[in-house]
Design a protein around this motif. Structure first.
Motif, PDB file in Angstrom:
ATOM      1  N   SER A 278      42.736  28.015  58.978  1.00 37.12           N
ATOM      2  CA  SER A 278      43.774  29.018  59.226  1.00 37.12           C
ATOM      3  C   SER A 278      43.876  30.014  58.075  1.00 37.12           C
ATOM      4  N   GLU A 279      44.068  31.274  58.423  1.00 38.56           N
ATOM      5  CA  GLU A 279      44.303  32.292  57.391  1.00 38.56           C
ATOM      6  C   GLU A 279      45.591  31.996  56.626  1.00 38.56           C
ATOM      7  N   ASN A 280      46.500  31.247  57.246  1.00 36.32           N
ATOM      8  CA  ASN A 280      47.746  30.868  56.558  1.00 36.32           C
ATOM      9  C   ASN A 280      47.481  29.913  55.395  1.00 36.32           C
ATOM     10  N   ASP A 281      46.314  29.277  55.392  1.00 41.15           N
ATOM     11  CA  ASP A 281      45.976  28.335  54.316  1.00 41.15           C
ATOM     12  C   ASP A 281      45.117  28.973  53.224  1.00 41.15           C
ATOM     13  N   VAL A 282      45.003  30.302  53.268  1.00 40.72           N
ATOM     14  CA  VAL A 282      44.259  31.034  52.235  1.00 40.72           C
ATOM     15  C   VAL A 282      45.202  31.358  51.081  1.00 40.72           C
ATOM     16  N   VAL A 283      44.758  31.064  49.855  1.00 39.87           N
ATOM     17  CA  VAL A 283      45.535  31.400  48.658  1.00 39.87           C
ATOM     18  C   VAL A 283      44.772  32.476  47.889  1.00 39.87           C
ATOM     19  N   GLN A 284      45.430  33.621  47.679  1.00 44.20           N
ATOM     20  CA  GLN A 284      44.779  34.737  46.996  1.00 44.20           C
ATOM     21  C   GLN A 284      45.844  35.697  46.482  1.00 44.20           C
ATOM     22  N   ILE A 285      45.452  36.551  45.534  1.00 39.53           N
ATOM     23  CA  ILE A 285      46.349  37.622  45.088  1.00 39.53           C
ATOM     24  C   ILE A 285      46.056  38.841  45.948  1.00 39.53           C
ATOM     25  N   LYS A 286      47.012  39.218  46.778  1.00 45.77           N
ATOM     26  CA  LYS A 286      46.747  40.237  47.792  1.00 45.77           C
ATOM     27  C   LYS A 286      46.823  41.664  47.253  1.00 45.77           C
ATOM     28  N   ASP A 287      47.597  41.895  46.190  1.00 46.20           N
ATOM     29  CA  ASP A 287      47.855  43.284  45.788  1.00 46.20           C
ATOM     30  C   ASP A 287      46.939  43.791  44.676  1.00 46.20           C
ATOM     31  N   LEU A 288      45.788  43.145  44.487  1.00 48.97           N
ATOM     32  CA  LEU A 288      44.785  43.663  43.551  1.00 48.97           C
ATOM     33  C   LEU A 288      43.824  44.542  44.343  1.00 48.97           C
ATOM     34  N   THR A 289      43.873  45.853  44.122  1.00 46.13           N
ATOM     35  CA  THR A 289      43.085  46.763  44.962  1.00 46.13           C
ATOM     36  C   THR A 289      41.584  46.630  44.723  1.00 46.13           C
ATOM     37  N   CYS A 290      41.188  46.003  43.593  1.00 41.72           N
ATOM     38  CA  CYS A 290      39.743  45.855  43.333  1.00 41.72           C
ATOM     39  C   CYS A 290      39.135  44.710  44.128  1.00 41.72           C
ATOM     40  N   ARG A 291      39.958  43.876  44.750  1.00 42.35           N
ATOM     41  CA  ARG A 291      39.447  42.756  45.549  1.00 42.35           C
ATOM     42  C   ARG A 291      39.141  43.207  46.972  1.00 42.35           C
ATOM     43  N   PRO A 292      38.073  42.656  47.576  1.00 37.28           N
ATOM     44  CA  PRO A 292      37.036  41.861  46.917  1.00 37.28           C
ATOM     45  C   PRO A 292      36.030  42.777  46.231  1.00 37.28           C
ATOM     46  N   CYS A 293      35.508  42.339  45.104  1.00 38.98           N
ATOM     47  CA  CYS A 293      34.471  43.132  44.423  1.00 38.98           C
ATOM     48  C   CYS A 293      33.104  42.508  44.650  1.00 38.98           C
ATOM     49  N   SER A 294      33.083  41.358  45.351  1.00 37.96           N
ATOM     50  CA  SER A 294      31.823  40.646  45.532  1.00 37.96           C
ATOM     51  C   SER A 294      31.859  39.843  46.829  1.00 37.96           C
ATOM     52  N   VAL A 295      30.719  39.750  47.497  1.00 37.51           N
ATOM     53  CA  VAL A 295      30.610  38.919  48.702  1.00 37.51           C
ATOM     54  C   VAL A 295      30.463  37.454  48.316  1.00 37.51           C
ATOM     55  N   PHE A 296      29.711  37.221  47.223  1.00 37.87           N
ATOM     56  CA  PHE A 296      29.377  35.839  46.846  1.00 37.87           C
ATOM     57  C   PHE A 296      30.040  35.365  45.557  1.00 37.87           C
ATOM     58  N   GLY A 297      30.802  36.243  44.892  1.00 36.34           N
ATOM     59  CA  GLY A 297      31.462  35.842  43.648  1.00 36.34           C
ATOM     60  C   GLY A 297      30.552  35.855  42.441  1.00 36.34           C
ATOM     61  N   ASP A 298      29.382  36.513  42.576  1.00 36.93           N
ATOM     62  CA  ASP A 298      28.375  36.443  41.517  1.00 36.93           C
ATOM     63  C   ASP A 298      28.362  37.658  40.596  1.00 36.93           C
ATOM     64  N   LYS A 299      29.342  38.557  40.728  1.00 33.43           N
ATOM     65  CA  LYS A 299      29.382  39.752  39.873  1.00 33.43           C
ATOM     66  C   LYS A 299      30.325  39.536  38.691  1.00 33.43           C
ATOM     67  N   GLU A 300      30.037  40.263  37.619  1.00 35.73           N
ATOM     68  CA  GLU A 300      30.972  40.258  36.487  1.00 35.73           C
ATOM     69  C   GLU A 300      32.239  41.008  36.881  1.00 35.73           C
ATOM     70  N   CYS A 301      33.355  40.660  36.241  1.00 32.60           N
ATOM     71  CA  CYS A 301      34.633  41.303  36.565  1.00 32.60           C
ATOM     72  C   CYS A 301      34.641  42.743  36.072  1.00 32.60           C
ATOM     73  N   PHE A 302      34.905  43.680  36.973  1.00 33.53           N
ATOM     74  CA  PHE A 302      34.966  45.104  36.648  1.00 33.53           C
ATOM     75  C   PHE A 302      36.055  45.375  35.606  1.00 33.53           C
ATOM     76  N   ARG A 303      37.184  44.682  35.733  1.00 32.12           N
ATOM     77  CA  ARG A 303      38.303  44.884  34.803  1.00 32.12           C
ATOM     78  C   ARG A 303      38.111  44.120  33.493  1.00 32.12           C
ATOM     79  N   GLY A 304      37.330  43.043  33.584  1.00 31.97           N
ATOM     80  CA  GLY A 304      37.080  42.236  32.391  1.00 31.97           C
ATOM     81  C   GLY A 304      38.077  41.127  32.159  1.00 31.97           C
ATOM     82  N   ASP A 305      39.106  41.044  33.004  1.00 27.03           N
ATOM     83  CA  ASP A 305      40.153  40.022  32.759  1.00 27.03           C
ATOM     84  C   ASP A 305      40.252  38.970  33.862  1.00 27.03           C
ATOM     85  N   TRP A 306      39.405  39.065  34.895  1.00 22.87           N
ATOM     86  CA  TRP A 306      39.417  38.103  36.003  1.00 22.87           C
ATOM     87  C   TRP A 306      40.847  37.864  36.520  1.00 22.87           C
ATOM     88  N   ALA A 307      41.572  38.959  36.678  1.00 19.10           N
ATOM     89  CA  ALA A 307      42.988  38.859  37.074  1.00 19.10           C
ATOM     90  C   ALA A 307      43.157  38.126  38.406  1.00 19.10           C
TER      91      ALA A 307
END
Length: 321
Positions: A278-307
């Motif tokens: 269920s999408e209701n069981d997804v935990v994420q920070i919704k208001d970060l406009t840079c997300r998603p920056c990666s399909v697989f999670g293999d990129k370095e953080c653009f911001r540098g802080d992994w917020a």
């Protein structure tokens, strides 16, 4: 009996996602048989699905064009398929496709939606929307062959006797993984009320999880102790699984166990939410406009802080449970 030769060699989570699609496709098309060609150690993902023949191979035995040509010939000779399904679409399987086409076969392949995914992960794109789910992309391959398939997207629990919580705190890439200090704090809170079972693999993960088991009462590390079939059996008995956007979420789907999933630089919009979860069981920070920056999670953080992971409050996970 119509025979479909299908291949997908990796990644583990993506191969696991084919299994619930195969199950529902074969139930709806009982006169079809699927030959699934993949890595040998993935066999348990398909072991309880009727009308599947699993062909495990070691890719090192079939290197280069001549190796793949030998593989193609072996598969034709052994299985005499009617259709070919490329569920991977990487260089290796593109070569196999060419070989099969030269032999007169029509090859049907997955549309991964690469351009859509590139647009989705563009950090300057503020208009992000849900893309087609990967399980539907797999189903589309069979629809193109002319078969009907409607996916239920429903979990099928293997047992009603469920207890305990599974926790898989690791992922292949940093962009998918909750910081370990947060995971540790989460376990300390959850273990006060529920037995927690740790899942992982490899030397470092096993050492970390055994240390946690020693330090936190009411926990048990299963890391490095189970083969794939035993792991699936154990996850089936759990009341709940907590996983990153990684293979354990898909294993939970396979055995009908609810999964609370944690997402950092990746996003369910890319289509990789577990089948029936269920999408209701997804935990994420919704208001970060840079997300998603990666399909697989293999990129370095653009911001540098992994917020997307550092700022995620574990209370959000506890609330879902």
């Amino acid at each position: 009996m119509t025979r479909i030769l299908a291949y997908r060699f990796s990644a583990f989570g993506d191969v696991a996602m084919t299994a619930p699609v195969f199950r529902e496709f074969l139930e709806q098309n009982p006169n079809v048989e699927i030959i699934m060609v993949s890595r040998k150690n993935f066999e348990s993902l398909f072991s309880d699905i009727p009308n599947i023949i699993f062909k495990g191979i070691n890719l090192d035995d079939y290197k280069g064009f001549f190796g793949l040509n030998r593989l193609a010939n072996q598969l034709i000779k052994e299985f005499k398929p009617d259709y070919i399904a490329n569920l991977h679409d990487v260089i290796r399987t593109k070569i196999l496709d060419k070989i099969y086409r030269r032999k007169g076969y029509t090859v049907f392949k997955i549309d991964k939606g690469k351009e859509e995914k590139e647009a989705l992960t563009d950090i300057w794109n503020l208009d992000k929307t849900q893309l087609k789910r990967t399980v539907e992309r797999y189903a589309d391959v069979f629809r193109e062959m002319g078969f009907n398939i409607t996916l239920s997207n429903q979990l099928r629990p293997l047992t009603n006797q469920k207890s305990g919580i599974g926790f898989a705190p690791f992922a292949q890439h940093k962009g998918k993984m909750l910081p370990l200090d947060k995971s540790y704090e989460l376990v300390k809170i959850l273990a006060q009320k529920e037995k927690i079972y740790f899942f992982g693999g490899g030397k470092n993960e096993t050492e970390t999880l055994e240390k946690w088991e020693h330090e936190i009462p009411n926990t048990k590390s299963l890391s490095g102790k189970l083969n794939l079939k035993q792991e699936l059996d154990k996850i089936a008995e759990l009341e709940l699984m907590i996983s990153m956007d990684s293979a354990n979420m898909h294993l939970a789907s396979l055995v009908g166990t609810r999964c609370v999933s944690i997402w950092g630089s990746t996003h369910p919009y890319a289509g990789f939410l577990g089948f029936g979860q269920s999408e209701n069981d997804v935990v994420q920070i919704k208001d970060l406009t840079c997300r998603p920056c990666s399909v697989f999670g293999d990129k370095e953080c653009f911001r540098g802080d992994w917020a997307c992971l550092e700022e995620l409050n574990i209370q959000k996970i506890i609330e879902k449970i």
